[in-house]
Scaffold this active site. Structure first.
Site: not given
Ligand code: CMC
Length: 392
Positions: A270, A327
């Site tokens: 998140h 989710d």
């Molecule tokens: N699985 C694997 N690695 C992850 C995940 C994941 N679900 N989420 C983040 N990371 C890693 C990412 O690759 C990065 O690693 P590194 O620093 O080595 O490059 C690090 O964690 C930070 O991630 P980020 O992409 O910079 O984080 P963000 O704040 O931009 O993205 C997010 C947040 C929710 C989009 C992301 O965690 C994600 O894609 N999660 C999976 C999809 C998901 O479950 N979404 C629902 C979100 S909550 C409710 C909603 O909004 O609907």
């Protein structure tokens, strides 16, 4: 260029002041207008939470009945509107139909479509809140090839939605109370989450002076993506994929950790929560309550529990502070309630609607509101001449 700084995804940019929702991501705290989400989950209904978000306070005795009556009075779809929902080819994703339907709703509410008129805005707000359940239910039934079920004004908001979705069983007054309680709780837990992607979208579109219908339709489209609301569908598909893959959880986790694969553990991580997502805790408890009933067991729930445990003991997820989000466990509950996987994000939209509306209203009243118009840092070519292109 002067004071312009780059902030992809707006992770460090506050776009407004807001009185609606407080999140402390480090401590795992979520409050709607000051009330902790855990208390609202146990002691308030979704309709009370809608009142809280939209009108600022939990309803006092009498106010709830009046609010419910306002919604009931408008809960039937406008005449002829069914054609909009039924117009799409079979197999259309429900989120496509939902966004199009909400956009089209404006054409059936032309008398309430002026975003500068307080009374019209109020009526449009109530119409959206009142009619989204009927739209969602009809989408469910149309995509399943079932006859629609009309709204029943004797039923409460959530019960009426379930009744329009699944129909009434002979001799029963309404849907199973446990099912209704579960649905109510899930809607409550989704009701607002400050400036998430879809709510920001609603605000951005609203800032141009567009109608509440256009703004909410845009929010629904933002919600549909797999990194946002579409994640609830993606989690279930991921669990099914793991179930059908040799090597199961271990192979999948290795794939996620292999950065080349671009695979994410859906339902984890998140932008704001770097501890745990308090909604996820409540939802896990609910999943346990529903799926531990005799005969209700779902192997995908057991798989989700194992997957969570495995991820939370792996340094990849621990180091990046990745925890289950809202989710992760919703899908197994929706499935137990009888929804198809493709309907899951529509249910998220139904829950998030009061939040979108509250933000749209707040934006409208905020004297600091300006049209949303971020800047950029230009990285393209310097000036060049069309006449000289062949020599380039
Ligand atoms: N699985 C694997 N690695 C992850 C995940 C994941 N679900 N989420 C983040 N990371 C890693 C990412 O690759 C990065 O690693 P590194 O620093 O080595 O490059 C690090 O964690 C930070 O991630 P980020 O992409 O910079 O984080 P963000 O704040 O931009 O993205 C997010 C947040 C929710 C989009 C992301 O965690 C994600 O894609 N999660 C999976 C999809 C998901 O479950 N979404 C629902 C979100 S909550 C409710 C909603 O909004 O609907």
């Amino acid at each position: 260029t002067g004071l312009v700084t780059i902030d992809p995804g707006f992770g460090n940019t506050a776009a407004c002041r807001s009185d609606i929702t407080y999140i402390d991501g480090a401590a795992g705290i979520l409050r709607y207008r000051g009330y902790p989400i855990e208390e609202l989950a146990q002691q308030a209904t979704f309709l009370e939470v809608c009142h809280l978000l939209l009108r600022g306070e939990l309803p006092k005795p009498g106010q709830l009945d009046a609010f419910a009556a306002e919604l009931t009075a408008q809960s039937a779809l406008p005449e002829g509107f069914e054609r909009v929902i039924d117009a799409f080819p079979s197999g259309t994703h429900p989120m496509i139909t939902l966004a199009a339907a909400v956009n089209a709703l404006a054409a059936f509410h032309t008398e309430n479509a002026d975003p500068t008129d307080d009374d019209q805005v109020e009526r449009a707000t109530i119409a959206l809140l009142a009619q989204l359940p009927a739209i969602a239910a009809r989408i469910h039934r149309t995509s399943a090839g079932l006859e629609p079920v009309a709204t029943d004004s004797s039923l409460a908001y959530v019960e009426n939605f379930l009744n329009m979705t699944f129909g009434k069983t002979e001799g029963e007054k309404g849907p199973d109370p446990l099912l209704a309680k579960a649905m109510d709780l899930l809607l409550t837990l989704h009701a607002d989450h400050e400036l998430n992607c879809s709510t920001s979208t609603v605000r951005v579109v609203g800032s141009s002076g567009a109608t509440v219908f256009a703004s909410v339709a845009a929010g629904i489209n933002a919600l549909s993506g797999p990194l946002h609301g579409g994640a609830n569908q993606a989690v279930l598909e991921m669990l099914e994929q793991i179930q059908n893959t040799e090597g199961g959880i271990d192979t999948f986790i290795e794939q996620v950790k292999d950065r080349e694969s671009k695979t994410r553990l859906m339902g984890f991580g998140h932008r704001v929560y770097k501890n745990f997502d308090p909604r996820s805790r409540e939802i896990k408890k609910l999943a346990q309550e529903i799926l531990n009933q005799p005969g209700a067991n779902d192997p995908l729930f057991d798989l989700a529990l194992q997957l969570e445990e495995r991820a939370l003991s792996d340094s990849y997820f621990v180091d990046r502070k990745l925890y289950p989000n809202v989710d992760f466990y919703t899908g197994v509950i929706y499935r137990a309630l009888g929804f198809s996987t493709e309907m899951f994000t529509v249910l998220f939209a139904l829950g998030r609607l009061p939040g979108w509306l509250a933000h749209w209203h707040e934006l409208r009243k905020d004297p600091d509101t300006r049209i949303a118009r971020p800047r950029q840092l230009y990285t393209g070519p310097a000036q060049r001449s069309v006449a000289a292109r062949d020599n380039a």
